[in-house]
Design a protein around this motif. Sequence first.
Motif, PDB file in Angstrom:
ATOM      1  N   GLY A   1       2.127 -36.945 -15.130  1.00  0.00           N
ATOM      2  CA  GLY A   1       1.296 -36.842 -16.330  1.00  0.00           C
ATOM      3  C   GLY A   1       0.984 -35.381 -16.578  1.00  0.00           C
ATOM      4  N   ASN A   2      -0.033 -35.102 -17.391  1.00  0.00           N
ATOM      5  CA  ASN A   2      -0.436 -33.732 -17.654  1.00  0.00           C
ATOM      6  C   ASN A   2      -1.493 -33.284 -16.659  1.00  0.00           C
ATOM      7  N   ALA A   3      -1.361 -32.061 -16.165  1.00  0.00           N
ATOM      8  CA  ALA A   3      -2.430 -31.400 -15.420  1.00  0.00           C
ATOM      9  C   ALA A   3      -3.089 -30.437 -16.403  1.00  0.00           C
ATOM     10  N   THR A   4      -4.369 -30.662 -16.702  1.00  0.00           N
ATOM     11  CA  THR A   4      -5.032 -29.943 -17.787  1.00  0.00           C
ATOM     12  C   THR A   4      -6.237 -29.169 -17.289  1.00  0.00           C
ATOM     13  N   LEU A   5      -6.296 -27.888 -17.631  1.00  0.00           N
ATOM     14  CA  LEU A   5      -7.469 -27.066 -17.360  1.00  0.00           C
ATOM     15  C   LEU A   5      -8.499 -27.345 -18.453  1.00  0.00           C
ATOM     16  N   ALA A   6      -9.629 -27.932 -18.071  1.00  0.00           N
ATOM     17  CA  ALA A   6     -10.601 -28.351 -19.078  1.00  0.00           C
ATOM     18  C   ALA A   6     -11.964 -27.711 -18.895  1.00  0.00           C
ATOM     19  N   ALA A   7     -12.364 -27.416 -17.662  1.00  0.00           N
ATOM     20  CA  ALA A   7     -13.680 -26.844 -17.391  1.00  0.00           C
ATOM     21  C   ALA A   7     -13.521 -25.540 -16.624  1.00  0.00           C
ATOM     22  N   ILE A   8     -14.467 -24.630 -16.823  1.00  0.00           N
ATOM     23  CA  ILE A   8     -14.422 -23.351 -16.127  1.00  0.00           C
ATOM     24  C   ILE A   8     -14.379 -23.594 -14.621  1.00  0.00           C
ATOM     25  N   GLY A   9     -13.397 -23.016 -13.974  1.00  0.00           N
ATOM     26  CA  GLY A   9     -13.221 -23.199 -12.538  1.00  0.00           C
ATOM     27  C   GLY A   9     -12.136 -24.182 -12.180  1.00  0.00           C
ATOM     28  N   ASP A  10     -11.674 -24.999 -13.134  1.00  0.00           N
ATOM     29  CA  ASP A  10     -10.548 -25.895 -12.865  1.00  0.00           C
ATOM     30  C   ASP A  10      -9.336 -25.071 -12.431  1.00  0.00           C
ATOM     31  N   MET A  11      -8.572 -25.626 -11.491  1.00  0.00           N
ATOM     32  CA  MET A  11      -7.428 -24.891 -10.966  1.00  0.00           C
ATOM     33  C   MET A  11      -6.202 -25.790 -10.863  1.00  0.00           C
TER      34      MET A  11
END
Length: 264
Positions: free
Chosen positions: A71-81
């Motif tokens: 699926g998709n790996a999505t950066l959504a919030a500050i600090g997501d890696m």
Amino acid sequence: MSVNTFIGSAARWLTLLAVFIPSITEATLITSWTEDAGSQAISGTNTSTVVVGTGAKDSASGVSISGSLSGNATLAAIGDMIQMTGTFTLAGVNNGNAGGDLSFGLYNTNGSSTATGWLGYSASESDGTHTGSFFERSSGNTALYTSTTGETQLATTLATGSPSIADGTYNFTLTLTLQAGNAVNIAYALNRTSTTGYTLSGSFVDTTPLTLAYNRVGFLAGSSLKADQFTISNTNVTFVPIPEPGSAGLLIAGGLGLVVRRRR
């Protein structure tokens, strides 16, 4: 239970929770591979180890290969890696000290049903006096994801030690971390592990990323590399989200509640 004992127990709970919270991860081991450019022999396309070339002279050159996430790996919030890791092994390399002909990247297919028009990032090796580079796929590009057409160079890096691409096993990493203002901090590295002497690493902050979601990994073993065999093993894409404040609060409250209950 004394006050000091209570405080000590609470501190231990908070320490455990602080260790636990950042370790909530979702990892994808890539086991679905496609040869997108080139017509070289390829095997293991439905496994975690894919092999390009037969070992015959130059039989793993001029190849672009990609693997899909579930699926998709999505950066959504500050600090997501999001971190891409793995190894590849080269055999029969005779590249004449050419740089930039071996690359690894993390991409968004951007709705394309082919291997063109993708967005994302890639890092290439530095060999000898040649400079390794870090690229971003340009908006609206219509070229193959490993092509120099349709991409923007963001950074350059010189390998240290004995900076010559040679036969052996290399570890690679590509890490994307979301910062304030939707900026993406990018770190990349390529290290030879079978013998010492080759180390490449670099970083860049992209303040205007074109995508924050990724669903594909891609590799290039270019024609100038002149490899007889190219093996990619154990490619993982790990998504490490920052827990929502409410979730973290519930965990901490629950831990303190247990301490209080034990004290009573």
